[in-house]
Design a protein around this motif. Sequence first.
Motif, PDB file in Angstrom:
ATOM      1  N   VAL A  17       0.846  -1.187   0.000  1.00 50.80           N
ATOM      2  CA  VAL A  17       0.000   0.000   0.000  1.00 50.80           C
ATOM      3  C   VAL A  17       0.885   1.242   0.000  1.00 50.80           C
ATOM      4  CG1 VAL A  17      -1.962  -1.126   1.125  1.00 50.80           C
ATOM      5  CG2 VAL A  17      -0.215  -0.044   2.529  1.00 50.80           C
ATOM      6  N   THR A  18       0.357   2.303  -0.597  1.00 51.71           N
ATOM      7  CA  THR A  18       1.108   3.549  -0.721  1.00 51.71           C
ATOM      8  C   THR A  18       0.263   4.702  -0.184  1.00 51.71           C
ATOM      9  OG1 THR A  18       0.292   3.741  -2.997  1.00 51.71           O
ATOM     10  CG2 THR A  18       2.473   2.798  -2.712  1.00 51.71           C
ATOM     11  N   VAL A  19       0.953   5.787   0.175  1.00 54.03           N
ATOM     12  CA  VAL A  19       0.244   6.966   0.681  1.00 54.03           C
ATOM     13  C   VAL A  19       1.045   8.207   0.315  1.00 54.03           C
ATOM     14  CG1 VAL A  19       1.298   6.714   2.981  1.00 54.03           C
ATOM     15  CG2 VAL A  19      -0.805   8.048   2.727  1.00 54.03           C
ATOM     16  N   SER A  20       0.336   9.218  -0.166  1.00 54.20           N
ATOM     17  CA  SER A  20       0.986  10.493  -0.438  1.00 54.20           C
ATOM     18  C   SER A  20       0.840  11.396   0.787  1.00 54.20           C
ATOM     19  CB  SER A  20       0.397  11.148  -1.690  1.00 54.20           C
ATOM     20  OG  SER A  20      -1.000  11.278  -1.577  1.00 54.20           O
ATOM     21  N   ALA A  21       1.644  12.475   0.837  1.00 56.53           N
ATOM     22  CA  ALA A  21       1.744  13.286   2.053  1.00 56.53           C
ATOM     23  C   ALA A  21       2.054  12.364   3.231  1.00 56.53           C
ATOM     24  CB  ALA A  21       0.469  14.102   2.289  1.00 56.53           C
ATOM     25  N   ALA A  22       3.059  11.521   3.025  1.00 57.38           N
ATOM     26  CA  ALA A  22       3.288  10.382   3.910  1.00 57.38           C
ATOM     27  C   ALA A  22       3.675  10.767   5.331  1.00 57.38           C
ATOM     28  CB  ALA A  22       4.389   9.487   3.320  1.00 57.38           C
ATOM     29  N   THR A  23       4.301  11.916   5.521  1.00 57.45           N
ATOM     30  CA  THR A  23       4.750  12.272   6.875  1.00 57.45           C
ATOM     31  C   THR A  23       3.771  13.189   7.580  1.00 57.45           C
ATOM     32  OG1 THR A  23       6.041  14.156   6.075  1.00 57.45           O
ATOM     33  CG2 THR A  23       7.168  12.020   6.210  1.00 57.45           C
ATOM     34  N   GLY A  24       2.652  13.476   6.954  1.00 58.53           N
ATOM     35  CA  GLY A  24       1.639  14.293   7.597  1.00 58.53           C
ATOM     36  C   GLY A  24       0.878  13.504   8.652  1.00 58.53           C
ATOM     37  N   ALA A  25      -0.101  14.141   9.239  1.00 56.02           N
ATOM     38  CA  ALA A  25      -0.845  13.513  10.327  1.00 56.02           C
ATOM     39  C   ALA A  25      -1.566  12.256   9.850  1.00 56.02           C
ATOM     40  CB  ALA A  25      -1.855  14.516  10.899  1.00 56.02           C
TER      41      ALA A  25
END
Lengths: 338, 338
Positions: free
Chosen positions: A152-160
């Motif tokens: 799985v992937t996520v953008s804005a990965a270091t955000g809340a």
Amino acid sequence: MPRNQQILLDNRPEGEATEANFRLVTTDTPPLQDGQVLVRHHYLSLDPYMRGRMNDSKSYAAAQPLGEVMIGGTVGEVVESRHPDYQPGDQVVGMGGWQEWSVVDARQPGLLRKVDTTHVPLSYYLGAVGMPGVTAWYGLVRIIDPKPGQTVTVSAATGAVGSAFVALAKARGCRVVGIAGGPEKCRYAVEELGFDACIDHRQHTDLKSMSAALKAACPQGIDGHFENVGGHILDAVLLRANTFARVALCGMIAGYDGQPLPLQNPALLLVNRMRIEGFIVSEHMDAWPPALKELGGLVAQGKLRPRESIAQGLAAAPAAFLGMLKGQNFGKQLVRLV
Amino acid sequence: MPRNQQILLDNRPEGEATEANFRLVTTDTPPLQDGQVLVRHHYLSLDPYMRGRMNDSKSYAAAQPLGEVMIGGTVGEVVESRHPDYQPGDQVVGMGGWQEWSVVDARQPGLLRKVDTTHVPLSYYLGAVGMPGVTAWYGLVRIIDPKPGQTVTVSAATGAVGSAFVALAKARGCRVVGIAGGPEKCRYAVEELGFDACIDHRQHTDLKSMSAALKAACPQGIDGHFENVGGHILDAVLLRANTFARVALCGMIAGYDGQPLPLQNPALLLVNRMRIEGFIVSEHMDAWPPALKELGGLVAQGKLRPRESIAQGLAAAPAAFLGMLKGQNFGKQLVRLV
């Protein structure tokens, strides 16, 4: 009654939002009526969704009215109460808005919630164990629904949202790949947040380059994606998506200023028999109790300890908010008000 | 054994497909082995998905190999059998391909299915009570899942899928709006197929015009959409979609020749908390029995009697196929082989 600094939405952005869209005013807090509670805000939450509300156009939520206090989540302490369920000293989370104090009608259900800070820092109720955490949970659990071993992937990965997402996905046995802006955030994503890999989108600014980076970081393809940004990141994810991949569409921050943000090749949704689903977590209240329980447990176990970016004082809120929209924050963006 | 005319894929299209991509050959049908059945095809089905298979690129199905008989659904009659379950005279549906005869290994499950033509014409097993009908059923029932009174739309409305879609959606109490090419098809859609309204996309060739036409035809907005075409129709549907609208993505015929077909404003998926899902009906075999049962019942009751476009003779198949891709057919496109 205490004097209360407030930030109002003064006028709507034309294109990019600026500090001139906001106005700082000082008022008196009104005397309490029966059933009301006076809360002193310790932290104000700054979140990307607020940018959408600044526009007058149809969005996933009502527009923020001009001349009123900006909407926003807050945590704080009850200072005075005329409601039997609340006592001075109680720690509470609510939607107090961009101001130092709020008077809340505690008889209305859902406006205030008491929280326990034995194992969870108060500010986390605005992030990891608050709306952003539940947002990550809903997208991962209810939409992506990954199996162990899937990627799985996520953008804005270091955000809340991203930092809660990786903890939740690792707990489900996934390979988790983040996308963030800059080498420092990518290092933090891998070394502290637990991502298996992190792609710096500033090094991969076009579709071809981002797609190649995703291919390298996701050798088994992508089974689920959590989208906070939109634009060429989402296009590249579609190119690397596996059959039956799911996309939880939570934000398209890349398009908040009104620029067109087309999806280049929606035929890939058909080719890969994908599902893409937009959601807003406040419409899924049944998800909050299980999500908050799991997130609180991860924090208590030390498996979810994301950094926070903390601005000091209400007057600093507009600049901190605009910086966050440009990715200048590092982890959850807060304003400390005490 | 009978002589057998066949059409092979000779070479792949560069851009638009042409008759020169196909080659007609004549062979002998081989003698039957144990377990095999010789079927004389009465009708060959021509379907848009075949265009995708002509390309070598990754698609939702394997590419059609060069030099082999084009894939395709067929109905026909058993002429000779060396399998105990089949007798000469049995009417069967299968994937016989673009040829007049086929030799089928009846021991392999799923290759042949006997059909009853008491209440359903044989050719309908390639359309309303076949793959296109089940496709409409799956998109409507499993993805869109409309409530009575909701508005659903479908592109390529008078085709085999669209005509089944409207019968199924009317049976569920929906307002059903079609999109088709030309006044004659739109008249047929409303007067014979039972659409509440039909929009002629040739009169609405840009996003703004199509969106205005949809607004007029769908005064309560769009709750579900079945997409066969892609391009500006899908863009316009997103503009008129209600909260929580669902899109079943079945075909993007507008992009089969390789031209880019971006989705202009995917942020609307978030704004409206929509779900869009691509599917291919052969991957959902559990849907076929309930779908075929309902579709057969609608045909038997006279509620689903769509027109067919019938080309005569195998040699006419390529031109009929290419015409269908341009919308020159009227209802389900077939080739009669007897």
